[in-house]
Structure formats: structure tokens, C-alpha cells
Design a protein around this motif. Structure first.
Motif, PDB file in Angstrom:
ATOM      1  N   ALA A 138       0.763  -1.189   0.062  1.00 38.02           N
ATOM      2  CA  ALA A 138      -0.042   0.012   0.060  1.00 38.02           C
ATOM      3  C   ALA A 138       0.931   1.340   0.027  1.00 38.02           C
ATOM      4  CB  ALA A 138      -0.972  -0.093   1.311  1.00 38.02           C
ATOM      5  N   GLU A 139       0.379   2.077  -0.510  1.00 33.97           N
ATOM      6  CA  GLU A 139       1.105   3.421  -0.659  1.00 33.97           C
ATOM      7  C   GLU A 139      -0.024   4.617  -0.348  1.00 33.97           C
ATOM      8  OE1 GLU A 139       3.444   6.198  -4.086  1.00 33.97           O
ATOM      9  OE2 GLU A 139       2.354   4.275  -4.531  1.00 33.97           O
ATOM     10  N   THR A 140       0.605   5.476   0.643  1.00 34.04           N
ATOM     11  CA  THR A 140      -0.087   6.735   0.973  1.00 34.04           C
ATOM     12  C   THR A 140       0.823   8.159   0.660  1.00 34.04           C
ATOM     13  OG1 THR A 140       0.448   6.528   3.142  1.00 34.04           O
ATOM     14  CG2 THR A 140      -1.790   5.683   2.350  1.00 34.04           C
ATOM     15  N   VAL A 141       0.234   9.233   0.300  1.00 35.03           N
ATOM     16  CA  VAL A 141       1.090  10.628   0.149  1.00 35.03           C
ATOM     17  C   VAL A 141       0.209  11.622   0.824  1.00 35.03           C
ATOM     18  CG1 VAL A 141       1.994  12.079  -1.746  1.00 35.03           C
ATOM     19  CG2 VAL A 141       1.867   9.738  -2.128  1.00 35.03           C
ATOM     20  N   ILE A 142       0.893  12.317   1.651  1.00 34.90           N
ATOM     21  CA  ILE A 142       0.563  13.569   2.235  1.00 34.90           C
ATOM     22  C   ILE A 142       1.414  14.582   1.654  1.00 34.90           C
ATOM     23  CG2 ILE A 142       0.577  14.869   4.388  1.00 34.90           C
ATOM     24  CD1 ILE A 142      -0.061  12.366   5.893  1.00 34.90           C
ATOM     25  N   PHE A 151      -2.916  10.942  -2.157  1.00 32.26           N
ATOM     26  CA  PHE A 151      -2.942   9.480  -2.791  1.00 32.26           C
ATOM     27  C   PHE A 151      -3.130   8.545  -1.968  1.00 32.26           C
ATOM     28  CE2 PHE A 151      -0.620   6.309  -4.939  1.00 32.26           C
ATOM     29  CZ  PHE A 151      -1.426   6.210  -6.279  1.00 32.26           C
ATOM     30  N   ILE A 152      -3.831   7.425  -2.108  1.00 33.31           N
ATOM     31  CA  ILE A 152      -3.906   6.030  -1.601  1.00 33.31           C
ATOM     32  C   ILE A 152      -3.990   5.106  -2.417  1.00 33.31           C
ATOM     33  CG2 ILE A 152      -5.185   5.027   0.168  1.00 33.31           C
ATOM     34  CD1 ILE A 152      -6.071   7.604   1.397  1.00 33.31           C
ATOM     35  N   ILE A 158      -5.986   2.031  -7.157  1.00 35.60           N
ATOM     36  CA  ILE A 158      -5.846   3.281  -6.716  1.00 35.60           C
ATOM     37  C   ILE A 158      -7.128   3.912  -5.630  1.00 35.60           C
ATOM     38  CG2 ILE A 158      -5.711   5.988  -6.940  1.00 35.60           C
ATOM     39  CD1 ILE A 158      -4.230   5.393  -9.547  1.00 35.60           C
ATOM     40  N   VAL A 159      -6.932   3.966  -4.445  1.00 33.60           N
ATOM     41  CA  VAL A 159      -8.185   4.070  -3.546  1.00 33.60           C
ATOM     42  C   VAL A 159      -8.613   5.522  -3.642  1.00 33.60           C
ATOM     43  CG1 VAL A 159      -9.076   3.740  -1.218  1.00 33.60           C
ATOM     44  CG2 VAL A 159      -7.355   2.109  -2.141  1.00 33.60           C
ATOM     45  N   PHE A 160      -7.797   6.523  -3.535  1.00 38.64           N
ATOM     46  CA  PHE A 160      -8.063   7.841  -3.742  1.00 38.64           C
ATOM     47  C   PHE A 160      -6.942   8.717  -4.406  1.00 38.64           C
ATOM     48  CE2 PHE A 160      -7.695  11.749  -1.305  1.00 38.64           C
ATOM     49  CZ  PHE A 160      -8.811  12.385  -1.569  1.00 38.64           C
ATOM     50  N   GLN A 161      -7.344   9.695  -4.920  1.00 42.31           N
ATOM     51  CA  GLN A 161      -6.385  10.711  -5.617  1.00 42.31           C
ATOM     52  C   GLN A 161      -6.890  11.841  -5.853  1.00 42.31           C
ATOM     53  OE1 GLN A 161      -4.976   9.091  -9.399  1.00 42.31           O
ATOM     54  NE2 GLN A 161      -2.755  10.607  -9.301  1.00 42.31           N
TER      55      GLN A 161
END
Length: 431
Positions: A138-142, A151-152, A158-161
Motif C-alpha cells: 500500500a502507498e499513501t501520500v501527504i 494519494f492512497i 488507486i483508492v483515492f487521488q
């Protein structure tokens, strides 16, 4: 005249930027990003790869992590992965236990955490966490602000962008000037502003904790000691310095206590709040005057940070203490003109103070800023101020603020790189 719509937008802006936080917001934001990645993954990670902007890295290297007795990023990352709860936002580590800390130390010793500098993203606040377990990742971006996920991803899905930062968009819709800040603080119905007293409550508790325990360099306790009293006396000035320092001592050492932050910084929240609170108590101002002064202080800091950015080479106490100087000037009976004078005095004095990361010695810088805030307000009340023939000060106070912002956000960029280079190479020498 401020419209009802503008009042609503400014209130929303303050609620976005004045929020509780446990621990220094940079390592806590990293822990938040990792916690969200773990929740997205659905398993305890076996490996964590972090890519951080230089300013995040700089502000997370030397600060205490609440509830751990440890300093720096690795334990914050480990606890975010093992016990963090993303719904708590900047209080993500609120529920950690001593057992979690023990597990976190093992996680670190197993070398599961890998941290790298992200050199390609231009945003000074950037955190990317990649976690993996088995065949899943999994990857997340703040990005942009300490709690804003852009980004998730889980595996290939892609769960959220989201490209635009909603908080930044909301801020950009509110066109502030110092005059508008002053008018909002002094004319908005009191009941709409009373919420700011929660900042007083939280930050007073942090100050009390700093006085009771031996945190950091114990600057606050030193100022309260017989030595401190003997040199500084028992004046309003010495009380402002000591109480503000106590709160910062506790926070920077990793005390497990929330503070009310401002613009993504707990120290800035302390600095916009405690000098105003102490002066109001000692000066016997009314509760209404205190509330309006706190709003003036916090909103002035938010106004400047709107243009400066969440993270910069300029120490945040320059901005926050400028806010507190405005609040103190107001409590002294100052008009808008005198509040503007205090801003000019602050900019003429403190501009150029570097940020070399979050750490216990931040209490020294806060005390320097707060001391200057009091002096600037005292001068302003007597109509003494730095004029437009002196240095970077302009006749227009908002242009003076823009001059400060330009120096902090552009002029000091090279300084920022030098500071990070010195800090990272110093660490290498120790290893």
C-alpha cells in the motif's frame, strides 16, 4: 466591513488551522501517513519505505516522540505502523502503550524501516509511505498540509487521488489583510469566537506539565528558579517568558500531552496563545478582551503563513510571535494603527531567524520571539515603530509582511539547503 460570507470563511479557516496535536507535527504527520498506509494494507507491515521532503526530514530528526522517551523518526514510524489510528489525525499516537513502544523498538532493530530524501517534489511538505507484507503493498501520500492525503493505493488499485489541496483552496478564497484580521477579531460576535479558549486550556496544561517535570533544556524552569527570578525578577515579562518556555519544553521533549497548534505547528500554537493569556491575566483584562486578542494573534499568524507556507527556512516563531505581539498590543489598549506598528517592529527585528529543525532548543527561539513581541508592543503603544526608510520595512504594513514572506520563502532557500546539509552530515559523523 466584513461580510457574513467572509466571516464564515475566516471562521472555517481558523478551525482548519487551529487544531489539537500531540507531539511535533512533522514526525507525527509521518506517523499518520504510515498509519493510513497500514490500514489500507490491512496487515502489519513487514517493510516500510519513506520518501520525505527536506523540510519534513529536518523537522523530524531531533525531537522527542510522545510516550516513548525516544527521539527522531524511526520510533514515530514504527508506532504509526503498529498502533497509530489515522482518524485521530495529529493525535495519531494518542492510544499507544508501553507495550507498543517495546514492539516499536523491536521493529526498528529488525531494520524494517527505510527513510530517503525526496528530491524531486517541489512541495516543502511531502510524505510518501510505502508499506508491504507478503505479496501485498500500500502507498499513501501527504502533501501541502500535515493531514492532507492526496494519494492512497492498495496493490494496483488507486483508492483515492486528489491533486489540489482542499485546505489550501479554502485558504486561497479568503483574501486577508492585517486590517481585515483586526476588524474580524474586534467586531465578530463574541459567541462565534469563544472556541479559542480551548487553545488557552490545552496550552496552559502543557505549560503546567513543563513546570512540574524536567523536560528538555528546562528553560521554563530555569526562568522560574531563584536564579531566574533573581536576574529577571517577578515581572509580567518574566512570567510570559517562563510560562511560554515551559509549554515548549514539554512539547519538544515528547510529553504525552496535546497542545493547540497553529498552521500545522504546536510551537506556533503555544507562541500565539500563552504570551497573550499571561499578559491578559496579569493586566486584568476581561474575558472578551482575551478572546479577541487570541483571535487576533492566531489569525495574524495564519495570515502570514498563508503566504509563507507550512514549512520554510524561516523559524515559525517569527510568525507566531508577531501574532502574539498584535494580541498584546490590543490588550494594552492599542488601536489598529498601533497593532500595525507592532508588526513592523517584529519584522524589523526577527526576520532571518533560521529553522534548523524541531528540537528541545526551540524553546530558546520561542523565548527570543516572545521577548521581542512584548518589546514591540510596548514601543507600538508609545507610537514608536520602525519606519519605511529603515531596512525591509514598508510604509504599508501588508507590504512589510510580503517582504518578510519573500525573504522566508525565496531568499532563504539556499540557507535551508545549507542547514539540512550541516544537520545530515553531522549525523553521519556521529555514526
Amino acid at each position: 466591513m466584513i461580510t457574513q460570507n467572509e466571516t464564515k470563511e475566516i471562521l472555517q479557516l481558523i478551525h482548519q488551522q487551529v487544531v489539537p496535536a500531540i507531539g511535533c507535527t512533522e514526525p507525527i504527520a509521518v506517523a499518520l501517513c504510515v498509519a493510513k498506509a497500514r490500514e489500507t494494507l490491512g496487515y502489519q507491515p513487514e517493510r516500510i519505505d519513506l520518501h520525505l521532503s527536506a523540510n519534513i526530514l529536518k523537522n523530524a530528526m531531533g525531537v522527542g516522540i510522545p510516550g516513548t522517551g525516544m527521539v527522531g523518526l524511526p520510533i514515530a514510524v514504527a508506532l504509526g505502523a503498529l498502533a497509530g489510528r489515522s482518524e485521530y489525525m495529529l493525535e495519531v499516537l494518542r492510544d499507544i502503550t508501553p507495550d507498543d513502544v517495546k514492539r516499536g523498538k523491536i521493529f526498528i532493530d529488525e531494520q524494517r524501516i527505510h527513510i530517503a530524501l525526496e528530491e524531486h517534489d517541489k512541495d516543502k511538505l511531502y510524505i510518501r509511505a510505502e508499506v508491504s507484507a507478503g505479496n501485498h503493498e500500500a502507498e499513501t501520500v501527504i502533501k501541502g498540509s500535515h493531514t492532507h492525503f492526496v494519494f492512497i493505493r492498495r496493490d494496483s488499485q488507486i483508492v483515492f487521488q486528489q491533486e489540489a489541496c482542499q485546505e489550501e483552496s479554502a485558504q486561497s478564497q479568503v483574501s486577508l489583510t492585517l486590517k481585515k484580521v483586526y476588524e474580524f477579531a474586534t467586531t465578530t460576535p463574541l459567541e462565534q469566537l469563544r472556541f479559542i479558549l480551548e487553545a488557552k486550556r490545552l496550552n496552559e496544561e502543557a505549560a503546567n506539565s513543563g513546570l512540574k517535570e524536567n523536560y528538555g533544556h528546562e528553560l521554563g524552569k530555569t526562568l522560574c528558579s531563584p536564579l531566574g527570578r533573581g536576574i529577571m525578577g517577578d515581572s509580567i515579562f518574566s512570567k510570559i517568558l517562563s510560562i511560554t518556555s515551559c509549554a515548549c519544553d514539554a512539547r519538544m521533549a515528547g510529553a504525552m500531552i496535546p497542545v493547540m497548534s497553529n498552521s500545522g505547528s504546536g510551537n506556533q500554537g503555544i507562541c500565539t496563545t500563552m504570551p497573550v493569556v499571561v499578559f491578559a491575566q496579569e493586566n486584568h483584562n476581561t474575558e472578551e478582551e482575551l478572546i479577541r486578542a487570541l483571535i487576533l494573534s492566531n489569525l495574524t499568524a495564519i495570515y502570514i503563513k498563508q503566504h509563507l507556507g507550512s514549512l520554510s527556512a524561516l523559524c515559525g516563531c517569527v510568525v507566531a510571535s508577531t501574532g502574539s505581539s498584535c494580541g498584546i498590543a490590543y490588550l494594552m489598549g492599542g488601536s489598529f494603527e498601533q497593532v500595525a506598528y507592532s508588526v513592523k517592529n517584529m519584522i524589523a527585528n526577527l526576520t532571518g531567524m533560521i529553522c534548523d529543525g524541531a528540537k528541545p532548543s526551540c524553546a530558546l527561539k520561542l523565548t527570543s520571539g516572545v521577548g521581542t513581541a512584548v518589546l514591540s508592543a510596548m514601543m507600538a503603544i508609545r507610537h514608536r515603530y520602525v519606519t519605511d526608510v529603515e531596512g525591509i520595512i514598508d510604509d504599508d504594513v501588508d507590504q512589510s509582511i510580503q517582504n518578510l514572506v519573500a525573504i522566508g520563502s525565496q531568499g532563504m532557500d539556499q540557507t535551508d539547503r545549507f542547514v539540512l546539509d550541516i544537520m545530515t552530515h553531522k549525523s553521519h559523523r556521529k555514526q
